[in-house]
Design a protein around this motif. Sequence first.
Motif, PDB file in Angstrom:
ATOM      1  N   GLY A 239       0.836  -1.193   0.000  1.00  0.00           N
ATOM      2  CA  GLY A 239       0.000   0.000   0.000  1.00  0.00           C
ATOM      3  C   GLY A 239       0.866   1.236   0.000  1.00  0.00           C
ATOM      4  N   PRO A 240       0.231   2.389  -0.111  1.00  0.00           N
ATOM      5  CA  PRO A 240       0.988   3.640  -0.192  1.00  0.00           C
ATOM      6  C   PRO A 240       1.610   4.018   1.149  1.00  0.00           C
ATOM      7  CG  PRO A 240      -1.341   4.102  -0.063  1.00  0.00           C
ATOM      8  CD  PRO A 240      -1.212   2.606  -0.172  1.00  0.00           C
ATOM      9  N   MET A 241       2.561   4.933   1.087  1.00  0.00           N
ATOM     10  CA  MET A 241       3.145   5.439   2.326  1.00  0.00           C
ATOM     11  C   MET A 241       2.032   6.057   3.166  1.00  0.00           C
ATOM     12  SD  MET A 241       5.325   8.670   0.824  1.00  0.00           S
ATOM     13  CE  MET A 241       5.692   8.127  -0.820  1.00  0.00           C
ATOM     14  N   GLY A 242       2.114   5.825   4.460  1.00  0.00           N
ATOM     15  CA  GLY A 242       1.109   6.360   5.363  1.00  0.00           C
ATOM     16  C   GLY A 242      -0.134   5.496   5.507  1.00  0.00           C
ATOM     17  N   ALA A 243      -0.150   4.324   4.888  1.00  0.00           N
ATOM     18  CA  ALA A 243      -1.315   3.432   5.007  1.00  0.00           C
ATOM     19  C   ALA A 243      -1.315   2.686   6.337  1.00  0.00           C
ATOM     20  CB  ALA A 243      -1.356   2.444   3.848  1.00  0.00           C
ATOM     21  N   GLY A 244      -0.155   2.635   7.001  1.00  0.00           N
ATOM     22  CA  GLY A 244      -0.071   1.949   8.289  1.00  0.00           C
ATOM     23  C   GLY A 244       0.591   0.584   8.217  1.00  0.00           C
ATOM     24  N   LYS A 245       1.312   0.314   7.138  1.00  0.00           N
ATOM     25  CA  LYS A 245       1.898  -1.022   6.946  1.00  0.00           C
ATOM     26  C   LYS A 245       2.827  -1.431   8.084  1.00  0.00           C
ATOM     27  CE  LYS A 245       3.640   0.067   2.960  1.00  0.00           C
ATOM     28  NZ  LYS A 245       3.235   1.448   2.700  1.00  0.00           N
ATOM     29  N   SER A 246       3.712  -0.549   8.507  1.00  0.00           N
ATOM     30  CA  SER A 246       4.666  -0.896   9.564  1.00  0.00           C
ATOM     31  C   SER A 246       3.981  -1.048  10.917  1.00  0.00           C
ATOM     32  CB  SER A 246       5.779   0.155   9.654  1.00  0.00           C
ATOM     33  OG  SER A 246       6.526   0.151   8.455  1.00  0.00           O
ATOM     34  N   THR A 247       3.139  -0.099  11.262  1.00  0.00           N
ATOM     35  CA  THR A 247       2.431  -0.156  12.547  1.00  0.00           C
ATOM     36  C   THR A 247       1.541  -1.394  12.625  1.00  0.00           C
ATOM     37  OG1 THR A 247       2.433   2.255  12.682  1.00  0.00           O
ATOM     38  CG2 THR A 247       0.809   1.087  14.040  1.00  0.00           C
ATOM     39  N   ILE A 248       0.740  -1.601  11.603  1.00  0.00           N
ATOM     40  CA  ILE A 248      -0.183  -2.743  11.566  1.00  0.00           C
ATOM     41  C   ILE A 248       0.607  -4.048  11.480  1.00  0.00           C
ATOM     42  CG2 ILE A 248      -1.930  -3.875  10.119  1.00  0.00           C
ATOM     43  CD1 ILE A 248      -2.919  -0.877   9.578  1.00  0.00           C
ATOM     44  N   GLY A 249       1.682  -4.041  10.704  1.00  0.00           N
ATOM     45  CA  GLY A 249       2.520  -5.229  10.561  1.00  0.00           C
ATOM     46  C   GLY A 249       3.112  -5.676  11.882  1.00  0.00           C
ATOM     47  N   ARG A 250       3.627  -4.739  12.661  1.00  0.00           N
ATOM     48  CA  ARG A 250       4.200  -5.088  13.975  1.00  0.00           C
ATOM     49  C   ARG A 250       3.137  -5.688  14.887  1.00  0.00           C
ATOM     50  NH1 ARG A 250       6.398  -0.154  13.383  1.00  0.00           N
ATOM     51  NH2 ARG A 250       8.549  -0.174  12.725  1.00  0.00           N
TER      52      ARG A 250
END
Length: 181
Positions: free
Chosen positions: A8-19
């Motif tokens: 997804g695009p930057m700011g979609a929450g990939k890192s936060t949600i992924g962790r």
Amino acid sequence: MSNIILVGPMGAGKSTIGRMLAKELRMNFKDSDKEIEERSGANIPWIFDREGEQGFREREQEAIADLCREAGLVLATGGGAVMRAENRQALQQSGVVVYLCTSVEQQIARTQRDKNRPLLQTENPAEVLRKLIEIRDPLYREVAHWVIETDERPPRTVVVKILTSLDHTMSQESIGDSALS
């Protein structure tokens, strides 16, 4: 279980949600951008400055190929990871791909103070984000098994949605397996 890959695009929450998702599932979490930084010993703006976007994309392709050979990962990818067909193929073959979809307005709200995003260091980041999503949205959708909206949703809500989708998929697969027996 194979990997769970967030695109997804930057700011979609990939890192936060992924962790959060990795913690819930007791899986390892990796961020392809962090992996690139660790391997190169430099941050992404420096890589863009010295090697340009092309140089960064080369490093990204190598990192994604390596990460996709691992198992049991929740992987957060960079926003442009889907630009190369080789990356899309590796991601799709490595596990379940989830497109975290978000609006340009939400992206701006989440990234406006982040200086570690070279493509947004411009007079009009909203225009850049609109152009990027126009190009990348079809690619995110092409590679994704599921599309989940993240606008106005707390990360925990998105994690629960992914977990519910995983549970549903797993129960469907076991029904299919027992029907074959």
